[in-house]
Motif scaffolding. Structure first.
Motif: not given
Length: 218
Positions: A46-54
């Motif tokens: 899930t794209l809910r935290t700053p490191i999600a994409l990483e």
């Protein structure tokens, strides 16, 4: 078609899709390794935290056997970001036409969230054949979904239910042909990840995959 057949078949083969939220980079690899050891081969990150994409990039790079989807995709920009990070597909809790237009433009397999007949018909305008059913248990569970799908059964739609599903109730979903796979955060919950309880995550994964496959055989 927003969800291509290859990705859809891989979700069906996986059966269980572990929904993950990462807060720290150090959590990513041991969580994925525990899930993989337990037989889970598909995740929704899930794209809910700053490191999600990483985290998506790390999974894509180091665990290519894991089908990695981006979840909670709420904006067109996130479609582009998820694809660049290496996501194999994306899903959303609802149906946002701007997001769907961008997914179609970028060629990223996408499953919108649906809860009503109107949602399904909007998704059909984009030739969607795999739809996320959310929040599954709160809105009426498998009984509601079967009734909702009845007018569209001839179209061969498949669903990925999420929300309130766990080891106790997943079998009621797994036995239904309209279910492509089952998603859930209970397998690797935020509390288990924060505690570093990789053994529990592996056991949860193994139990979920086993129960899903056993029900499918019947």
């Amino acid at each position: 078609m927003l969800m291509n057949i290859e990705i859809q078949n891989r979700i069906k083969d996986a059966g269980i899709v572990a929904v993950l939220i990462f807060h720290e980079k150090k959590e990513i690899r041991p969580t994925i390794e525990a899930l993989s050891s337990g037989g889970v081969s598909a995740i929704e990150l899930t794209l809910r935290t700053p490191i999600a994409l990483e985290a998506i990039t790390i999974v894509h790079t180091h665990y290519p056997h894991i089908l990695c989807g981006a979840g909670t995709v709420l904006s067109p920009r996130q479609i582009s970001d998820a694809q660049k990070a290496g996501a194999d597909f994306a899903v959303a809790p609802g149906l946002n036409r701007k997001v769907m237009d961008e997914a179609k433009r970028m060629g990223l397999p996408f499953a919108p969230g649906i809860t009503t007949a109107s949602d399904i018909e909007s998704a059909l305008e984009y030739d969607c054949t795999l739809l996320k059913f959310f929040p599954a248990e709160k809105i009426g569970g498998i009984a509601y979904l079967k009734s909702l799908n009845a007018p569209y059964q001839h179209l061969g739609l498949s669903f990925l239910p999420l929300g309130g599903i766990n080891t106790a109730n997943l079998t009621s979903y797994a036995k239904e042909p309209i279910i492509a796979g089952i998603g859930g955060s209970w397998i690797a919950s935020s509390s288990l990840i924060a505690a570093g309880d990789w053994d529990a995550i592996e056991k949860n994964a193994c139990s979920a995959v086993k129960r899903f496959r056993e029900e499918r055989k019947q």
